[in-house]
Design a protein around this motif. Structure first.
Motif, PDB file in Angstrom:
ATOM      1  N   ILE A   1       0.875  -1.203   0.061  1.00 27.85           N
ATOM      2  CA  ILE A   1       0.089   0.054   0.086  1.00 27.85           C
ATOM      3  C   ILE A   1       0.761   1.216   0.053  1.00 27.85           C
ATOM      4  N   LEU A   2       2.109   1.177   0.773  1.00 21.43           N
ATOM      5  CA  LEU A   2       2.942   2.207   0.762  1.00 21.43           C
ATOM      6  C   LEU A   2       3.296   2.727  -0.464  1.00 21.43           C
ATOM      7  N   TYR A   3       3.868   1.951  -1.285  1.00 24.05           N
ATOM      8  CA  TYR A   3       4.372   1.957  -2.823  1.00 24.05           C
ATOM      9  C   TYR A   3       3.322   2.021  -3.501  1.00 24.05           C
ATOM     10  N   GLY A   4       2.169   1.166  -3.463  1.00 25.34           N
ATOM     11  CA  GLY A   4       1.229   1.243  -4.423  1.00 25.34           C
ATOM     12  C   GLY A   4       0.046   2.343  -4.616  1.00 25.34           C
ATOM     13  N   CYS A   5       0.065   3.203  -3.425  1.00 26.92           N
ATOM     14  CA  CYS A   5      -0.605   4.181  -3.321  1.00 26.92           C
ATOM     15  C   CYS A   5      -0.066   5.592  -2.825  1.00 26.92           C
TER      16      CYS A   5
ATOM     17  N   LYS B   1      -8.826   3.445   7.451  1.00 25.82           N
ATOM     18  CA  LYS B   1      -9.944   2.976   8.171  1.00 25.82           C
ATOM     19  C   LYS B   1     -10.677   1.898   7.035  1.00 25.82           C
ATOM     20  N   ILE B   2     -11.203   1.025   7.766  1.00 23.45           N
ATOM     21  CA  ILE B   2     -11.715  -0.342   6.915  1.00 23.45           C
ATOM     22  C   ILE B   2     -12.887   0.405   6.231  1.00 23.45           C
ATOM     23  N   SER B   3     -13.952   1.483   6.902  1.00 20.44           N
ATOM     24  CA  SER B   3     -14.901   1.935   6.416  1.00 20.44           C
ATOM     25  C   SER B   3     -14.472   2.886   5.083  1.00 20.44           C
ATOM     26  N   ASN B   4     -13.069   3.310   5.071  1.00 21.64           N
ATOM     27  CA  ASN B   4     -12.869   3.970   3.828  1.00 21.64           C
ATOM     28  C   ASN B   4     -12.009   3.258   2.666  1.00 21.64           C
ATOM     29  N   LEU B   5     -12.208   1.776   2.685  1.00 23.81           N
ATOM     30  CA  LEU B   5     -11.836   0.734   1.559  1.00 23.81           C
ATOM     31  C   LEU B   5     -12.921   0.628   0.837  1.00 23.81           C
ATOM     32  N   PHE B   6     -12.817   0.893  -0.653  1.00 27.95           N
ATOM     33  CA  PHE B   6     -13.466   0.750  -1.597  1.00 27.95           C
ATOM     34  C   PHE B   6     -12.884  -0.100  -2.637  1.00 27.95           C
ATOM     35  N   LEU B   7     -12.659  -1.475  -2.194  1.00 22.57           N
ATOM     36  CA  LEU B   7     -11.922  -2.262  -2.863  1.00 22.57           C
ATOM     37  C   LEU B   7     -12.344  -2.820  -4.170  1.00 22.57           C
ATOM     38  N   ASP B   8     -13.772  -3.071  -3.964  1.00 28.01           N
ATOM     39  CA  ASP B   8     -14.696  -3.489  -5.194  1.00 28.01           C
ATOM     40  C   ASP B   8     -14.423  -2.549  -6.464  1.00 28.01           C
TER      41      ASP B   8
ATOM     42  N   ILE C   1      -7.909   7.557  -3.820  1.00 34.91           N
ATOM     43  CA  ILE C   1      -6.663   7.050  -4.428  1.00 34.91           C
ATOM     44  C   ILE C   1      -7.081   5.703  -4.650  1.00 34.91           C
ATOM     45  N   PRO C   2      -6.536   5.505  -6.358  1.00 33.60           N
ATOM     46  CA  PRO C   2      -6.583   4.218  -6.823  1.00 33.60           C
ATOM     47  C   PRO C   2      -5.920   3.456  -6.121  1.00 33.60           C
ATOM     48  N   ILE C   3      -6.055   2.049  -6.019  1.00 34.98           N
ATOM     49  CA  ILE C   3      -5.340   0.914  -5.324  1.00 34.98           C
ATOM     50  C   ILE C   3      -5.367  -0.428  -6.292  1.00 34.98           C
ATOM     51  N   GLY C   4      -4.069  -0.568  -6.357  1.00 36.09           N
ATOM     52  CA  GLY C   4      -3.833  -1.543  -7.614  1.00 36.09           C
ATOM     53  C   GLY C   4      -4.309  -3.036  -7.175  1.00 36.09           C
ATOM     54  N   GLN C   5      -4.468  -4.119  -7.885  1.00 36.32           N
ATOM     55  CA  GLN C   5      -4.496  -5.641  -7.763  1.00 36.32           C
ATOM     56  C   GLN C   5      -3.834  -6.220  -6.801  1.00 36.32           C
ATOM     57  N   GLN C   6      -2.403  -5.598  -6.938  1.00 33.34           N
ATOM     58  CA  GLN C   6      -1.337  -6.457  -5.796  1.00 33.34           C
ATOM     59  C   GLN C   6      -1.666  -5.967  -4.649  1.00 33.34           C
TER      60      GLN C   6
ATOM     61  N   ILE D   1      -4.577  -4.808  -3.184  1.00 27.49           N
ATOM     62  CA  ILE D   1      -5.701  -5.481  -2.893  1.00 27.49           C
ATOM     63  C   ILE D   1      -5.574  -6.708  -2.352  1.00 27.49           C
ATOM     64  N   LYS D   2      -4.821  -7.602  -3.133  1.00 33.79           N
ATOM     65  CA  LYS D   2      -4.667  -9.128  -2.928  1.00 33.79           C
ATOM     66  C   LYS D   2      -4.308  -9.098  -1.491  1.00 33.79           C
ATOM     67  N   TYR D   3      -3.196  -8.461  -1.235  1.00 32.79           N
ATOM     68  CA  TYR D   3      -2.498  -8.696  -0.063  1.00 32.79           C
ATOM     69  C   TYR D   3      -3.111  -8.075   1.296  1.00 32.79           C
ATOM     70  N   LEU D   4      -4.002  -6.931   0.875  1.00 34.39           N
ATOM     71  CA  LEU D   4      -4.660  -6.279   1.948  1.00 34.39           C
ATOM     72  C   LEU D   4      -5.907  -7.105   2.451  1.00 34.39           C
ATOM     73  N   ARG D   5      -6.571  -7.827   1.246  1.00 31.14           N
ATOM     74  CA  ARG D   5      -7.689  -8.695   1.761  1.00 31.14           C
ATOM     75  C   ARG D   5      -7.147  -9.741   2.568  1.00 31.14           C
ATOM     76  N   ILE D   6      -6.053 -10.465   2.112  1.00 32.24           N
ATOM     77  CA  ILE D   6      -5.556 -11.573   2.940  1.00 32.24           C
ATOM     78  C   ILE D   6      -4.988 -11.317   4.239  1.00 32.24           C
ATOM     79  N   TYR D   7      -4.689  -9.976   4.617  1.00 31.58           N
ATOM     80  CA  TYR D   7      -4.422  -9.491   5.910  1.00 31.58           C
ATOM     81  C   TYR D   7      -5.784  -9.456   6.633  1.00 31.58           C
ATOM     82  N   LEU D   8      -6.818  -8.658   6.240  1.00 33.00           N
ATOM     83  CA  LEU D   8      -7.840  -8.722   6.701  1.00 33.00           C
ATOM     84  C   LEU D   8      -8.682  -9.938   6.771  1.00 33.00           C
TER      85      LEU D   8
END
Length: 297
Positions: free
Chosen positions: A140-144, A155-162, A178-183, A185-192
């Motif tokens: 996220i640091l590098y991707g965003c 915040k979780i309420s500020n994630l619009f990953l879809d 801010i746009p967030i890339g697939q990479q 998103i993938k590891y953020l979802r795994i963490y969550l």
């Protein structure tokens, strides 16, 4: 004018009218406290301070070998402070207004290349819950291109990953998408879904994305430590911090041909001149452009 009352009112002004971040407010208040100490030493009343007194104060501060950047920030803080006194306390003149800030050489930010970023991320131990969290943090640091304060307050309420966007609160509580890339998103979802869900979350941290092992909000300092440890692990001979990933994000976008205004919006810069620092392109590339396109080359 009493220093204690004036400082209290100035702090409220910074909080309510300027909507500055806590870190910025602390910096302003520290500057004013330095001036207060100097005035106490010189037996100067606040409402009698003149330009020559500010100049003497700056010379006094300079004896502590502070950098030109710190001097410039200090002077800017004093100009804001005395401007506030003009508005709220009917101070006739701003004694700091006509003092020029020291000339600053614009330093290019340190950036990582793609190979170095890949090596840092590859060094993360994914067999631990903290490793999976750290993987999501670096992606996220590098991707965003987030500031570290924006990351730890995400915040979780500020994630619009879809729809591949996140919302962050930047300086002055200004929100931006801010746009967030697939990479990422993938590891953020795994963490969550596989790590965070198993934590005993502390009160007040229910909506915070990144938590420590005790379920409390991750601190800025801990993010610095995570990155320093990874740099040591791969023997990276660079002094890096979370902000290095933000610089790298911007630099790689600009070098890849991204529109400067779009990069400005994603970084949350008020002025495009701040973003223009990322237009540094190596001299060999510039020479090749001249050779290829100029009619007289």
């Amino acid at each position: 004018m009493e220093w204690g009352i004036v400082k209290r009112d100035f702090k409220r002004y910074l909080q309510l009218e300027r909507s500055l971040s806590p870190n910025s407010i602390d910096a302003y208040m520290n500057d004013v406290s330095k001036l207060e100490a100097f005035c106490s030493f010189k037996n100067l009343a606040l409402n009698t301070i003149q330009t020559r007194d500010i100049q003497k104060f700056l010379l006094f501060i300079n004896d502590f070998n502070i950098s030109p950047y710190t001097q410039a920030r200090l002077l800017s803080g004093l100009k804001t402070f005395f401007g506030f006194l003009q508005i709220e306390y009917q101070l006739e003149d701003n004694p700091a207004e006509l003092i020029e800030a020291p000339r600053l050489n614009r330093k290019l930010p340190s950036v990582l290349n793609i190979q170095e970023i890949d090596a840092l991320i590859a060094a993360i131990d994914l067999s631990t819950p903290e490793g999976m969290r750290n993987k999501a943090i670096l992606e996220i640091l590098y991707g965003c291109g987030l500031r570290v304060s924006e990351l730890v307050n995400l915040k979780i309420s500020n994630l619009f990953l879809d729809i591949e966007f996140i919302k962050v609160e930047g300086k002055g509580n200004k929100e931006r998408l801010i746009p967030i890339g697939q990479q990422a998103i993938k590891y953020l979802r795994i963490y969550l879904e596989e790590v965070r869900i198993h934590l005993a979350i502390k009160s007040g941290a229910e909506d915070i994305v990144f938590l420590n092992r005790r379920g409390a909000q991750l601190t800025r300092v801990m993010v610095f430590i995570i990155i320093k440890r990874l740099a040591n692990k791969i023997a990276l001979n660079k002094d890096i911090s979370p902000h290095t990933f933000r610089h790298s994000f911007a630099s790689h976008l600009v070098e890849g041909g991204a529109d400067l205004r779009a990069v400005q919006d994603m970084l949350g810069h008020e002025s495009i001149t701040t973003t223009e620092i990322y237009t540094h392109i190596d001299k060999d590339y510039l020479q090749s452009v001249i050779t290829q396109y100029h009619p007289r080359s």
